[in-house]
Motif scaffolding. Sequence first.
Motif, mmCIF file in Angstrom:
data_model
loop_
_atom_site.group_PDB
_atom_site.id
_atom_site.type_symbol
_atom_site.label_atom_id
_atom_site.label_comp_id
_atom_site.label_asym_id
_atom_site.label_seq_id
_atom_site.Cartn_x
_atom_site.Cartn_y
_atom_site.Cartn_z
ATOM 1 N N GLU A 65 0.455 -1.154 -0.226
ATOM 2 C CA GLU A 65 0.151 0.078 0.332
ATOM 3 C C GLU A 65 0.698 1.311 0.050
ATOM 4 O OE1 GLU A 65 -2.207 0.010 3.100
ATOM 5 O OE2 GLU A 65 -4.029 -1.209 2.396
ATOM 6 N N ALA A 66 1.524 1.216 0.886
ATOM 7 C CA ALA A 66 2.942 2.206 0.647
ATOM 8 C C ALA A 66 3.552 2.414 0.107
ATOM 9 C CB ALA A 66 3.988 2.560 1.930
ATOM 10 N N ALA A 67 3.673 1.102 -1.146
ATOM 11 C CA ALA A 67 5.033 1.428 -2.338
ATOM 12 C C ALA A 67 3.637 2.308 -3.380
ATOM 13 C CB ALA A 67 4.955 -0.330 -3.143
ATOM 14 N N LEU A 68 2.165 1.959 -3.171
ATOM 15 C CA LEU A 68 1.939 2.399 -4.518
ATOM 16 C C LEU A 68 1.216 3.556 -4.082
ATOM 17 C CD1 LEU A 68 -0.305 1.815 -6.490
ATOM 18 C CD2 LEU A 68 -2.670 1.058 -5.342
ATOM 19 N N ALA A 69 1.032 4.221 -2.871
ATOM 20 C CA ALA A 69 0.671 5.339 -2.917
ATOM 21 C C ALA A 69 2.014 6.459 -3.328
ATOM 22 C CB ALA A 69 0.453 5.906 -1.134
ATOM 23 N N GLU A 70 3.145 5.865 -3.274
ATOM 24 C CA GLU A 70 4.881 6.496 -3.171
ATOM 25 C C GLU A 70 4.827 6.669 -5.420
ATOM 26 O OE1 GLU A 70 8.360 8.343 -3.439
ATOM 27 O OE2 GLU A 70 7.024 8.436 -2.803
ATOM 28 N N ALA A 71 4.192 5.277 -5.596
ATOM 29 C CA ALA A 71 3.729 5.055 -7.286
ATOM 30 C C ALA A 71 3.504 6.260 -7.774
ATOM 31 C CB ALA A 71 3.956 3.657 -7.282
ATOM 32 N N LEU A 72 1.722 6.337 -6.908
ATOM 33 C CA LEU A 72 0.747 7.653 -7.233
ATOM 34 C C LEU A 72 1.162 8.937 -7.306
ATOM 35 C CD1 LEU A 72 -2.029 5.119 -6.270
ATOM 36 C CD2 LEU A 72 -2.086 5.614 -8.776
ATOM 37 N N ARG A 73 1.949 9.127 -5.827
ATOM 38 C CA ARG A 73 2.437 10.307 -6.085
ATOM 39 C C ARG A 73 3.645 10.617 -7.487
ATOM 40 N NH1 ARG A 73 6.691 13.021 -4.212
ATOM 41 N NH2 ARG A 73 7.831 10.704 -3.726
ATOM 42 N N LEU A 74 4.677 9.497 -7.253
ATOM 43 C CA LEU A 74 5.788 9.088 -8.150
ATOM 44 C C LEU A 74 4.825 10.375 -9.966
ATOM 45 C CD1 LEU A 74 7.996 7.244 -7.235
ATOM 46 C CD2 LEU A 74 8.315 9.494 -8.031
ATOM 47 N N TYR A 75 3.850 9.253 -9.925
ATOM 48 C CA TYR A 75 3.337 9.645 -11.678
ATOM 49 C C TYR A 75 2.577 10.649 -11.645
ATOM 50 C CZ TYR A 75 -0.546 8.026 -14.879
ATOM 51 O OH TYR A 75 -0.583 8.174 -16.060
ATOM 52 N N ARG A 76 2.127 11.458 -10.186
ATOM 53 C CA ARG A 76 1.127 13.001 -10.784
ATOM 54 C C ARG A 76 2.690 13.699 -10.977
ATOM 55 N NH1 ARG A 76 -2.315 10.527 -6.740
ATOM 56 N NH2 ARG A 76 -0.931 11.107 -5.040
ATOM 57 N N GLU A 77 3.362 13.628 -9.884
ATOM 58 C CA GLU A 77 4.235 14.655 -10.198
ATOM 59 C C GLU A 77 5.701 14.537 -11.884
ATOM 60 O OE1 GLU A 77 7.145 14.342 -7.020
ATOM 61 O OE2 GLU A 77 6.760 14.675 -5.674
ATOM 62 N N ALA A 78 5.121 13.212 -12.252
ATOM 63 C CA ALA A 78 5.741 13.242 -13.513
ATOM 64 C C ALA A 78 4.894 13.687 -14.514
ATOM 65 C CB ALA A 78 5.881 11.398 -14.254
ATOM 66 N N ASP A 79 3.635 13.732 -13.952
ATOM 67 C CA ASP A 79 2.412 14.595 -15.417
ATOM 68 C C ASP A 79 2.800 16.209 -15.222
ATOM 69 O OD1 ASP A 79 1.083 12.664 -16.344
ATOM 70 O OD2 ASP A 79 -0.212 12.320 -15.247
ATOM 71 N N ILE A 80 3.314 16.609 -13.706
ATOM 72 C CA ILE A 80 3.426 18.014 -13.757
ATOM 73 C C ILE A 80 4.790 18.307 -14.458
ATOM 74 C CG2 ILE A 80 3.861 19.534 -12.077
ATOM 75 C CD1 ILE A 80 2.593 18.279 -10.529
ATOM 76 N N GLU A 81 6.056 17.257 -14.189
ATOM 77 C CA GLU A 81 6.942 18.079 -14.867
ATOM 78 C C GLU A 81 6.592 17.699 -16.268
ATOM 79 O OE1 GLU A 81 10.072 15.230 -12.803
ATOM 80 O OE2 GLU A 81 9.602 16.451 -10.757
#
Length: 418
Positions: free
Chosen positions: A229-245
């Motif tokens: 669950e923690a790994a998935l939450a971190e992956a989703l955070r990275l995904y959203r940051e990647a969208d912004i960048e």
Amino acid sequence: MESLVARGDHPALEAAAEADPLVLRRIQRLLYSPDPERRWGAVIALGRAAAAAARRHPSAVGDLLRQLIYAAADSAAAGWGTLEAAGEIIRHAPDPYGSFVRNLLAFLRDPPARAAVLWAVGRIGEVHPDIVKRHPYFPILDLLADPAPEIRGHAAWALGRLRAREAGGPLGRLAGDEAAFSLFDGHRLRRVSVGEVARAALRRIQHPAKTAEAHMKPEETAPLSPEDEAALAEALRLYREADIERNQGGSLDAMEKYRQALEVFERLGRAAEAANACEKLGDLHIQRGDFNGALPLYQRALAVCEKKGDPLSFYLLAEKIVDVYRHRQQMEKALPYLFRMLEIAESAGDAGRAGLCLTGIGDVYQRQDEPEKALEAYRLASRIYREMGSKKQAAILDEGIVRLERLCSGAADPGSQP
């Protein structure tokens, strides 16, 4: 019955309809009220009551759905609310009546019915996106450019409800559109701007965590360990940051974050998120001129779309794969994709895209020195364009067809392919 609808007493309406399906006819009559609030209340009530009635009287509800659709198709009938009510019934009873989505989508060819269809499809897609996505829905994307604010606004709303990631670019172009229209959001009727709706749709599409929670299929909802669950939450955070960048032009940083998120999505079996990450990574490879790096990523995303039965996403990804093969001058490898794209376009009744696919197929056959097959494809494309009224495109093809016919007959002609 009218007072129950006015109060929004849906439990009482559901109990009455389950006991006696004739209650549905009494609610249906309220669709023709001169008061817009009452009409929308009847639409919502009819969907809830019909789903309850279907538990004991499925054939009666099926007959009602057909009647609503026939009424919408009859120009002599007062059709207000019929398509919206049909959509509400499907929203609340998708298993027996989901196949009627195809009938709803067919009304997109009828301009006066478009806003109603878009609203109905959005309501269904909000809770059952897979049911809508089983059917090609290209016309909704095209309607984002409609001159009427009511149509492009409802198209933006529907695509947001569906979380249609392929609509991100066109929705972004509507973000500043201040034209106003009336939208019933399921609770109240209000005036909104097209841009406001488009921005809300983009926010909904760009939050894959919510998409996963709302729409993940049963095999993907297995409980996760606290570590996963923690790994998935971190992956989703990275995904959203990647969208912004990515939107800010930081392609290298975005690529690295997409890769890290993709590893987690694939390890945890999050197929939809993995497909999204693959496609966006592929797009970034294309931006950097790395067509070879983009191809396997697009193909991985395509495999997910095929497995999930999402024809529109399949078409759009196949289009990108064809462009890669065109750049690599390997169009013979694009042929299977073009034929599959043609099937999808024909199923959707999208003549313009069918014409484009046939033209591409003709190009491949001509490069393979199979002029008769090329001519067959070009002639079909020309006929489609002519029937659409695209005379300029048909004329361009016809000129090429004449040259190719001369070459086939042995006459010297240095002209190029159509």
